[in-house]
Design a protein around this motif. Structure first.
Motif, mmCIF file in Angstrom:
data_model
loop_
_atom_site.group_PDB
_atom_site.id
_atom_site.type_symbol
_atom_site.label_atom_id
_atom_site.label_comp_id
_atom_site.label_asym_id
_atom_site.label_seq_id
_atom_site.Cartn_x
_atom_site.Cartn_y
_atom_site.Cartn_z
ATOM 1 N N VAL A 142 -23.153 159.165 70.915
ATOM 2 C CA VAL A 142 -23.719 157.300 71.100
ATOM 3 C C VAL A 142 -23.003 157.610 69.606
ATOM 4 N N GLY A 143 -22.817 158.093 68.557
ATOM 5 C CA GLY A 143 -22.540 157.330 66.929
ATOM 6 C C GLY A 143 -21.088 157.910 66.746
ATOM 7 N N GLY A 144 -20.931 158.218 67.621
ATOM 8 C CA GLY A 144 -19.029 158.376 67.059
ATOM 9 C C GLY A 144 -18.939 157.143 68.396
ATOM 10 N N PHE A 145 -19.211 157.351 69.485
ATOM 11 C CA PHE A 145 -18.724 155.919 70.856
ATOM 12 C C PHE A 145 -19.381 154.256 69.903
ATOM 13 N N ILE A 146 -20.308 154.209 68.824
ATOM 14 C CA ILE A 146 -20.630 153.636 68.363
ATOM 15 C C ILE A 146 -19.524 152.846 67.731
ATOM 16 N N LEU A 147 -19.019 154.003 67.046
ATOM 17 C CA LEU A 147 -17.543 154.141 65.476
ATOM 18 C C LEU A 147 -16.633 153.701 66.901
ATOM 19 N N TYR A 148 -16.224 153.771 68.312
ATOM 20 C CA TYR A 148 -15.106 153.239 68.594
ATOM 21 C C TYR A 148 -15.106 152.031 69.288
ATOM 22 N N MET A 149 -15.993 151.694 69.439
ATOM 23 C CA MET A 149 -16.711 150.443 70.066
ATOM 24 C C MET A 149 -16.180 149.431 68.567
ATOM 25 N N VAL A 150 -16.730 149.589 66.834
ATOM 26 C CA VAL A 150 -15.866 149.148 66.052
ATOM 27 C C VAL A 150 -14.863 149.129 65.670
ATOM 28 N N PHE A 151 -14.334 150.188 66.099
ATOM 29 C CA PHE A 151 -12.622 150.377 66.528
ATOM 30 C C PHE A 151 -12.169 149.147 67.083
ATOM 31 N N ILE A 152 -12.604 148.706 68.164
ATOM 32 C CA ILE A 152 -12.096 147.732 69.393
ATOM 33 C C ILE A 152 -12.913 146.865 68.894
ATOM 34 N N ILE A 153 -13.411 146.221 68.269
ATOM 35 C CA ILE A 153 -14.057 145.108 68.049
ATOM 36 C C ILE A 153 -13.103 144.724 66.988
ATOM 37 N N VAL A 154 -12.359 145.446 66.225
ATOM 38 C CA VAL A 154 -11.748 144.977 64.828
ATOM 39 C C VAL A 154 -10.133 144.641 65.265
ATOM 40 N N GLN A 155 -10.361 145.653 66.710
ATOM 41 C CA GLN A 155 -7.913 145.193 66.799
ATOM 42 C C GLN A 155 -8.872 144.047 67.881
#
Length: 69
Positions: free
Chosen positions: A18-31
């Motif tokens: 879930v931690g990795g998924f949250i980091l991926y979601m932050v990446f998506i928001i930045v993009q």
């Protein structure tokens, strides 16, 4: 599996998965902010709205850790 119980493996997977998924979601928001040319305020709003659910999950984990649940 090397002396680990099923509960330990599940807890490890939940924590880091879930931690990795949250980091991926932050990446998506930045993009999303970059591609839409949202500006500073728009980027703030995106992080506020889309990141609110992630903040709730992190808060739940911290509270459970503090209460030793």
């Amino acid at each position: 599996m090397d002396g680990f119980t099923e509960e330990q493996i599940a807890q490890w997977g939940l924590t880091f998965g879930v931690g990795g998924f949250i980091l991926y979601m932050v990446f998506i928001i930045v993009q999303l902010a970059r591609e839409s040319k949202a500006g500073k305020f728009g980027t703030f709003v995106l992080f506020l709205v889309l990141g609110f659910g992630m903040l709730g999950y992190v808060a739940k984990q911290v509270i459970a850790w503090l209460l030793n649940i």
